[in-house]
Design a protein around this motif. Sequence first.
Motif, PDB file in Angstrom:
ATOM      1  N   GLU A 111    -105.828  27.496 -86.413  1.00 14.72           N
ATOM      2  CA  GLU A 111    -106.946  28.054 -87.171  1.00 14.72           C
ATOM      3  C   GLU A 111    -108.002  28.624 -86.243  1.00 14.72           C
ATOM      4  O   GLU A 111    -108.587  29.671 -86.523  1.00 14.72           O
ATOM      5  N   ASP A 154    -109.353  21.497 -85.174  1.00 13.12           N
ATOM      6  CA  ASP A 154    -108.404  22.597 -85.289  1.00 13.12           C
ATOM      7  C   ASP A 154    -107.157  22.118 -86.013  1.00 13.12           C
ATOM      8  O   ASP A 154    -106.924  20.915 -86.169  1.00 13.12           O
ATOM      9  N   SER A 155    -106.346  23.076 -86.454  1.00 14.20           N
ATOM     10  CA  SER A 155    -105.157  22.746 -87.231  1.00 14.20           C
ATOM     11  C   SER A 155    -104.101  23.821 -87.037  1.00 14.20           C
ATOM     12  O   SER A 155    -104.422  24.994 -86.791  1.00 14.20           O
ATOM     13  N   ARG A 213    -107.459  17.969 -87.188  1.00 12.49           N
ATOM     14  CA  ARG A 213    -108.330  18.809 -88.011  1.00 12.49           C
ATOM     15  C   ARG A 213    -109.785  18.341 -87.994  1.00 12.49           C
ATOM     16  O   ARG A 213    -110.710  19.150 -87.976  1.00 12.49           O
ATOM     17  N   SER A 216     -99.467  16.648 -84.211  1.00 14.24           N
ATOM     18  CA  SER A 216    -100.519  16.932 -85.186  1.00 14.24           C
ATOM     19  C   SER A 216    -100.953  15.631 -85.840  1.00 14.24           C
ATOM     20  O   SER A 216    -100.166  14.973 -86.519  1.00 14.24           O
ATOM     21  N   ASN A 261     -99.659  18.692 -93.040  1.00 17.04           N
ATOM     22  CA  ASN A 261     -99.600  20.140 -92.885  1.00 17.04           C
ATOM     23  C   ASN A 261     -98.319  20.557 -92.158  1.00 17.04           C
ATOM     24  O   ASN A 261     -97.686  21.556 -92.500  1.00 17.04           O
TER      25      ASN A 261
END
Length: 399
Positions: free
Chosen positions: A139, A122-123, A34, A9, A158
């Motif tokens: 997400e 996206d996350s 993200r 991530s 996150n």
Amino acid sequence: MKNRTVLISGSSVAGPALAYWLHRHGFVPTIVERAPALRDGGYAVDFRGEAHLSVLRRMGVLDAIERARTGMGSMSYVNAAGKQQARMPADLFAGDVEILRGDLGRILYDATKGFTEYVFGDSITSLDEDADGVDVTFERGAPRRFDLVIGADGLHSNTRRLTFGPEERFVKHLGLYCAIFTTTNYLGLDHTGHAYRTAGRLVALYSARGNAEARAVFYFASPLMDLNRRDVARQQEILAEQFTGNGWQSERLLREMRRAPDFYFDSVGQVHMDTWSRGRVALVGDAAYCPSSLSGMGSGLALIGAYVLAGELAAAGGDHRVAFARYEREMREYATGCQKMGDGVAKLMVPGSRLLASFLNRYYKLMPYLPGKNMAANMARKAAENITLRDYETLRRPA
């Protein structure tokens, strides 16, 4: 090789660097980010010492980084009329090679896109681990399963929140907020910058990308605020409240801020954790041991952390329990030393009184002539080189 599929991530520095080394050792990396695309802009980052340079050289990106280097010279502190009060030599705040974060991100992306799946926009929303892997929900995208998950998603990670708990347990606020954005080089700065300091505030403008543009930088003292980190309009309001009437170029830059394509605003902090892994999830870079943007060590520390984490996974044949423990053992002292470079800098960067601001301006004017003038630069180099890197190519287990 166990645990070959790895979700990372974050696509700033630690994420792509980790992807490079994982692929080199036979793993299959995927990066989720993200942001909808690579982030441009940002402040300048630097690498110093042989440890940093040797990793960049082994990755084959050092030449590209040197071609894109800022080439910055000295930085001048000025008064409200723009008259120089003190000049800071480049080696005091830059390393062996300095590059804009956006340019670095593009180079690392180009070096890894051929073998790394990048998922932008996206996350991660949840991580459900069992004995054999991690089920990940997103997400926007469909759920997927990976052997390991690595958080390389910065100060406000996150991944750290989902795995270890709320941010306030790990992030130490250093009493400052920072804003930065791209603007025109309307002062005609030639590989240099000007900074204006008042009590609790600092505003600076420095040239970038061959003087074709400039970066505006603001720091101001403040307790931690309860802000939505994606509410750009409110962030710009706060910055205007802080710097309206501040003097020098503040008013002009606040107007430029409204049309900036890459406005960035955040608190200045460090991350302190007792452990950087839990089960099949681990953290690297700022997510695990952010030294703060004031330290000048963040990108180099992220680079080294990625190299060591991937290498220990390879040396352990993908056994995450062994690898994560060895990664922490190899990196803990080094990360702590880099974090010390950020301790105490906030009060010197943005003094709390007019008297201290005036004293510092006079001190910096005399500093080139004082004994120990290179002490800060030497301390930074010592911290950056305070690690002996293992040759993981010879240590990794056969696939």
